[in-house]
Design a protein around this motif. Sequence first.
Motif, PDB file in Angstrom:
ATOM      1  N   ASP A 183       0.841  -1.196   0.000  1.00 30.32           N
ATOM      2  CA  ASP A 183       0.000   0.000   0.000  1.00 30.32           C
ATOM      3  C   ASP A 183       0.880   1.252   0.000  1.00 30.32           C
ATOM      4  OD1 ASP A 183       0.985  -0.410   2.538  1.00 30.32           O
ATOM      5  OD2 ASP A 183      -0.924  -0.186   3.573  1.00 30.32           O
ATOM      6  N   LEU A 184       0.253   2.386  -0.316  1.00 26.06           N
ATOM      7  CA  LEU A 184       0.990   3.636  -0.494  1.00 26.06           C
ATOM      8  C   LEU A 184       0.440   4.722   0.419  1.00 26.06           C
ATOM      9  CD1 LEU A 184       1.090   3.666  -4.411  1.00 26.06           C
ATOM     10  CD2 LEU A 184       2.947   3.014  -2.863  1.00 26.06           C
ATOM     11  N   SER A 185       1.352   5.565   0.911  1.00 28.70           N
ATOM     12  CA  SER A 185       0.926   6.725   1.698  1.00 28.70           C
ATOM     13  C   SER A 185       1.039   8.018   0.903  1.00 28.70           C
ATOM     14  CB  SER A 185       1.762   6.841   2.976  1.00 28.70           C
ATOM     15  OG  SER A 185       3.134   7.033   2.674  1.00 28.70           O
ATOM     16  N   ALA A 186       1.845   8.032  -0.173  1.00 28.99           N
ATOM     17  CA  ALA A 186       2.000   9.243  -0.990  1.00 28.99           C
ATOM     18  C   ALA A 186       2.502   8.876  -2.375  1.00 28.99           C
ATOM     19  CB  ALA A 186       2.969  10.222  -0.327  1.00 28.99           C
ATOM     20  N   VAL A 187       2.101   9.698  -3.350  1.00 26.30           N
ATOM     21  CA  VAL A 187       2.560   9.557  -4.736  1.00 26.30           C
ATOM     22  C   VAL A 187       2.897  10.949  -5.251  1.00 26.30           C
ATOM     23  CG1 VAL A 187       1.991   8.792  -7.075  1.00 26.30           C
ATOM     24  CG2 VAL A 187       1.098   7.529  -5.101  1.00 26.30           C
TER      25      VAL A 187
END
Length: 253
Positions: A183-187
């Motif tokens: 999963d990602l917290s920022a892009v």
Amino acid sequence: MASSFFVAFAALAISCLLMLHPLNVSGWTNGGATWYGPRNGAGTDGGACGYQGDVEQPPFSAMITAGGPSIYKNGKGCGACYQVRCVGNAACSDRPVTVVVTDQCPGGPCLAEAAHFDLSGRAFGALAKPGQADNLRNIGVLKVLYNRVPCNWRGTEIAFRVDAGSNPNYLAFLVEDEAGDGDLSAVELQQRGGGWAQMQQSWGAVWNYNSGSTLQAPISIRLTSSSGRKLVASNVIPAGWQPGHTYRSIVNF
């Protein structure tokens, strides 16, 4: 009388705490599970993370789950991997299976406990002893133990599927197949000759950037996972990019 009242009150308080906070036993945490979609299928095509038909293809291979609020995390939980094993039923194998979050379970039993997995029919059946998959599915609702694990997508690089609504000034894409945290917290994106700019989460695993002017490709993408690890896919969105196309990088966590 006062002592009896105190004991009863304490027991009630502990019960409420257990409902609100999952119990951790030897690295495993208690939760619940149901299943949805075809009996041996991938739940539903796509789901609230936006993966669409890819849920049936490697590396997901229909071993997916919709998550209750604490698992889906308003879309920030998309792509995370968990091991799940069922307990308390004679049909349970007690062997863990690994599933990836691809969808949201917003109501019903998914709100009844601190952590809930609404598994695909295939994943739910995989919790059973040999020959007991249909018996387990017929039960429908299970107590499970779960554990967050890294996603192991060896041989697969991160891909960016450009949203059909993108245009020369606006870019949105689905990020998929992230290994590790999943999963990602920022892009962030970096246009040709420019600096890094923060993208916004549209929904699920889809992120967008509205430049207000023509985007300058090729475009690099920097991803930050939920544990803070960073990875750059350099020039992954090429000059002449097209809405609806998927661009696969050469990197993964």
